[in-house]
Design a protein around this motif. Structure first.
Motif, PDB file in Angstrom:
ATOM      1  N   ILE A 212     -13.403 -47.489 -26.167  1.00 58.94           N
ATOM      2  CA  ILE A 212     -13.545 -46.035 -26.231  1.00 58.94           C
ATOM      3  C   ILE A 212     -13.511 -45.594 -27.699  1.00 58.94           C
ATOM      4  N   VAL A 213     -12.419 -45.881 -28.381  1.00 59.44           N
ATOM      5  CA  VAL A 213     -12.385 -45.745 -29.841  1.00 59.44           C
ATOM      6  C   VAL A 213     -12.934 -47.054 -30.390  1.00 59.44           C
ATOM      7  N   PRO A 214     -14.072 -47.038 -31.067  1.00 54.69           N
ATOM      8  CA  PRO A 214     -14.726 -48.285 -31.467  1.00 54.69           C
ATOM      9  C   PRO A 214     -13.818 -49.210 -32.268  1.00 54.69           C
ATOM     10  N   TRP A 215     -14.074 -50.494 -32.128  1.00 56.15           N
ATOM     11  CA  TRP A 215     -13.341 -51.536 -32.850  1.00 56.15           C
ATOM     12  C   TRP A 215     -13.202 -51.204 -34.327  1.00 56.15           C
ATOM     13  N   SER A 216     -14.277 -50.739 -34.935  1.00 58.23           N
ATOM     14  CA  SER A 216     -14.310 -50.543 -36.386  1.00 58.23           C
ATOM     15  C   SER A 216     -13.451 -49.381 -36.860  1.00 58.23           C
ATOM     16  N   GLU A 217     -12.995 -48.524 -35.939  1.00 58.78           N
ATOM     17  CA  GLU A 217     -12.362 -47.277 -36.368  1.00 58.78           C
ATOM     18  C   GLU A 217     -10.845 -47.269 -36.297  1.00 58.78           C
ATOM     19  N   ASP A 218     -10.223 -48.234 -35.624  1.00 54.73           N
ATOM     20  CA  ASP A 218      -8.758 -48.223 -35.546  1.00 54.73           C
ATOM     21  C   ASP A 218      -8.258 -49.624 -35.230  1.00 54.73           C
ATOM     22  N   GLU A 219      -7.767 -50.314 -36.240  1.00 52.10           N
ATOM     23  CA  GLU A 219      -7.325 -51.693 -36.041  1.00 52.10           C
ATOM     24  C   GLU A 219      -6.054 -51.786 -35.208  1.00 52.10           C
ATOM     25  N   SER A 220      -5.321 -50.682 -35.046  1.00 53.28           N
ATOM     26  CA  SER A 220      -4.039 -50.729 -34.328  1.00 53.28           C
ATOM     27  C   SER A 220      -4.187 -50.762 -32.809  1.00 53.28           C
TER      28      SER A 220
ATOM     29  N   ARG B 219      -7.085 -52.212 -31.100  1.00 51.25           N
ATOM     30  CA  ARG B 219      -8.259 -53.014 -30.752  1.00 51.25           C
ATOM     31  C   ARG B 219      -8.090 -53.807 -29.468  1.00 51.25           C
ATOM     32  N   LEU B 220      -6.874 -54.160 -29.117  1.00 50.59           N
ATOM     33  CA  LEU B 220      -6.632 -54.953 -27.907  1.00 50.59           C
ATOM     34  C   LEU B 220      -6.091 -54.117 -26.758  1.00 50.59           C
ATOM     35  N   ASP B 221      -5.934 -52.833 -26.938  1.00 51.94           N
ATOM     36  CA  ASP B 221      -5.321 -51.979 -25.913  1.00 51.94           C
ATOM     37  C   ASP B 221      -6.275 -51.803 -24.734  1.00 51.94           C
ATOM     38  N   PRO B 222      -5.920 -52.315 -23.540  1.00 55.64           N
ATOM     39  CA  PRO B 222      -6.826 -52.182 -22.388  1.00 55.64           C
ATOM     40  C   PRO B 222      -7.105 -50.733 -22.003  1.00 55.64           C
ATOM     41  N   SER B 223      -6.196 -49.817 -22.334  1.00 55.14           N
ATOM     42  CA  SER B 223      -6.448 -48.409 -22.029  1.00 55.14           C
ATOM     43  C   SER B 223      -7.436 -47.792 -23.017  1.00 55.14           C
ATOM     44  N   ASN B 224      -7.868 -48.579 -23.992  1.00 54.29           N
ATOM     45  CA  ASN B 224      -8.945 -48.182 -24.900  1.00 54.29           C
ATOM     46  C   ASN B 224     -10.257 -48.828 -24.474  1.00 54.29           C
ATOM     47  N   GLY B 225     -10.353 -49.244 -23.226  1.00 48.86           N
ATOM     48  CA  GLY B 225     -11.563 -49.893 -22.747  1.00 48.86           C
ATOM     49  C   GLY B 225     -11.995 -49.401 -21.383  1.00 48.86           C
TER      50      GLY B 225
ATOM     51  N   SER C 108      -7.113 -50.511 -11.859  1.00 48.52           N
ATOM     52  CA  SER C 108      -5.841 -50.739 -11.171  1.00 48.52           C
ATOM     53  C   SER C 108      -4.652 -50.482 -12.078  1.00 48.52           C
ATOM     54  N   LYS C 109      -4.852 -50.626 -13.391  1.00 47.34           N
ATOM     55  CA  LYS C 109      -3.827 -50.297 -14.382  1.00 47.34           C
ATOM     56  C   LYS C 109      -4.501 -50.017 -15.712  1.00 47.34           C
ATOM     57  N   ASP C 110      -3.739 -49.502 -16.651  1.00 43.20           N
ATOM     58  CA  ASP C 110      -4.259 -49.160 -17.992  1.00 43.20           C
ATOM     59  C   ASP C 110      -5.468 -48.222 -17.916  1.00 43.20           C
ATOM     60  N   PRO C 111      -5.336 -47.049 -17.288  1.00 43.59           N
ATOM     61  CA  PRO C 111      -6.458 -46.099 -17.259  1.00 43.59           C
ATOM     62  C   PRO C 111      -6.748 -45.576 -18.666  1.00 43.59           C
ATOM     63  N   PRO C 112      -7.943 -45.061 -18.891  1.00 41.86           N
ATOM     64  CA  PRO C 112      -8.277 -44.550 -20.226  1.00 41.86           C
ATOM     65  C   PRO C 112      -7.289 -43.482 -20.689  1.00 41.86           C
ATOM     66  N   ARG C 113      -6.798 -43.641 -21.914  1.00 46.11           N
ATOM     67  CA  ARG C 113      -5.869 -42.660 -22.464  1.00 46.11           C
ATOM     68  C   ARG C 113      -6.639 -41.440 -22.946  1.00 46.11           C
ATOM     69  N   VAL C 114      -6.081 -40.273 -22.620  1.00 47.11           N
ATOM     70  CA  VAL C 114      -6.743 -39.017 -22.962  1.00 47.11           C
ATOM     71  C   VAL C 114      -6.998 -38.929 -24.472  1.00 47.11           C
ATOM     72  N   GLU C 115      -6.034 -39.340 -25.283  1.00 56.29           N
ATOM     73  CA  GLU C 115      -6.207 -39.213 -26.735  1.00 56.29           C
ATOM     74  C   GLU C 115      -7.375 -40.067 -27.239  1.00 56.29           C
TER      75      GLU C 115
ATOM     76  N   LEU D 226     -10.102 -40.780 -25.385  1.00 57.14           N
ATOM     77  CA  LEU D 226     -11.308 -40.085 -24.940  1.00 57.14           C
ATOM     78  C   LEU D 226     -11.619 -38.899 -25.860  1.00 57.14           C
ATOM     79  N   VAL D 227     -10.563 -38.195 -26.295  1.00 61.05           N
ATOM     80  CA  VAL D 227     -10.757 -37.073 -27.230  1.00 61.05           C
ATOM     81  C   VAL D 227     -11.354 -37.579 -28.534  1.00 61.05           C
ATOM     82  N   ARG D 228     -10.857 -38.700 -29.032  1.00 58.97           N
ATOM     83  CA  ARG D 228     -11.379 -39.237 -30.283  1.00 58.97           C
ATOM     84  C   ARG D 228     -12.839 -39.646 -30.142  1.00 58.97           C
ATOM     85  N   ARG D 229     -13.197 -40.220 -29.001  1.00 61.32           N
ATOM     86  CA  ARG D 229     -14.605 -40.582 -28.761  1.00 61.32           C
ATOM     87  C   ARG D 229     -15.476 -39.330 -28.716  1.00 61.32           C
ATOM     88  N   LEU D 230     -15.011 -38.295 -28.027  1.00 62.73           N
ATOM     89  CA  LEU D 230     -15.791 -37.063 -27.924  1.00 62.73           C
ATOM     90  C   LEU D 230     -15.950 -36.398 -29.294  1.00 62.73           C
TER      91      LEU D 230
END
Length: 304
Positions: free
Chosen positions: A219-227, A229-235, A288-295, A297-301
């Motif tokens: 959701i937040v691209p790999w290149s934009e936030d290294e902290s 990158r592995l968060d499943p709720s960012n996918g 089933s778990k790790d739904p997209p985090r609102v923050e 989605l806001v950053r993507r928008l």
């Protein structure tokens, strides 16, 4: 329409490597007659002994007055030069998008840039010729926020397992300084396995289940936030065409997880319109778990 530029970065004057590692945006001076605009891409060519493109940046501000410059005193190797430029140059602000690893830098050396259309040396700013830009983008694909390219790239199986352990521990950072040739692919593999499992190995929008056509899209691209990158709720698990539409802003997901289609972008393509418009207004299938985090989605928008 944005323009791609290549500009020199003098290591003897300013430590851009450290600056882009430590702070999100960096001041950059430019000539009074520069035509670089907000939204343009800038490729930094770092001088010898590196003598290669090392960073890709996004221009986030131009004509920045000295009073609004970021405090970057720690990175100036020649403070007197900064003082001189404060009154003689214009300032813009650059945001890091891609840090090229050693392998990519080897492909972006001066002699190879010349072979693909660069004229002369990188002594001042110049627009990137079309042939050269195509070449740079090919080199860039595995390391930028291109999840499909990363999933197709080579992996280190031991490194994949290390990343899976990190995900279980909720440790989601992959620092740029640790990214070597195979790291992007290995991190994507671990991330993708978790995201796809969460979504039942099914595209959250189309319902496609054939593995070859599924991508774990950041959701937040790999290149934009290294902290994160592995968060499943960012996918989100997406099929290949939808992943492309999501990556380019043809399709967006709102904070309530509703799908929206940019009709203006697809107006001239009847087949693409026929494929995407039926998903307008639908809600994505939730994992089933790790739904997209609102923050996220806001950053993507905001980015779109």
């Amino acid at each position: 329409m944005s323009t791609a530029w290549i500009i020199p970065s003098n290591r003897r004057t300013f430590d851009s490597e450290a600056a882009f590692r430590d702070i999100p945006e960096v001041n950059w001076s430019e000539a009074d007659n520069a035509h670089i605009a907000v939204g343009d891409d800038v490729y930094l060519y770092t001088t010898g002994p590196i003598a290669a493109i090392t960073h890709k940046c996004l221009v986030t501000a131009v004509q920045v007055p000295p009073s609004q410059l970021i405090d970057d005193a720690a990175y100036w190797r020649d403070p007197a030069e900064k003082t001189r430029r404060l009154t003689k140059r214009n300032w813009m602000r650059l945001k890091k998008r891609v840090v090229f690893d050693d392998v990519a830098r080897g492909q972006l050396k001066l002699e190879l840039l010349r072979e693909h259309g660069l004229s002369g040396n990188v002594a001042g700013r110049q627009k990137v010729p079309a042939e050269l830009l195509e070449y740079i983008l090919q080199v860039e694909a595995p390391t930028r926020g291109d999840d499909s390219a990363a999933e197709a790239s080579d992996v280190d199986r031991d490194e994949v397992e290390v990343f899976k352990v990190k995900i279980k521990r909720r440790e989601f950072a992959v620092p740029d300084r640790s990214v070597q040739a195979k790291t992007r692919g290995s991190a994507q593999r671990a991330f993708a396995d978790q995201v796809k499992s969460n979504y039942g190995n099914q595209c959250a929008i189309t319902g496609i289940t054939t593995p070859t056509f599924l991508i774990a899209s950041h959701i937040v691209p790999w290149s934009e936030d290294e902290s994160i990158r592995l968060d499943p709720s960012n996918g989100i698990c997406l099929s290949t065409l939808v992943d492309r539409a999501f990556d380019t802003g043809f399709l967006t997901v709102s904070t309530d997880c509703t799908v929206h289609i940019d009709r203006a972008k697809i107006a001239l393509d009847e087949e693409l319109s026929a494929y995407l418009i039926p998903y307008e207004g639908l809600s994505i299938r939730m994992p089933s778990k790790d739904p997209p985090r609102v923050e996220y989605l806001v950053r993507r928008l905001d980015r779109v």
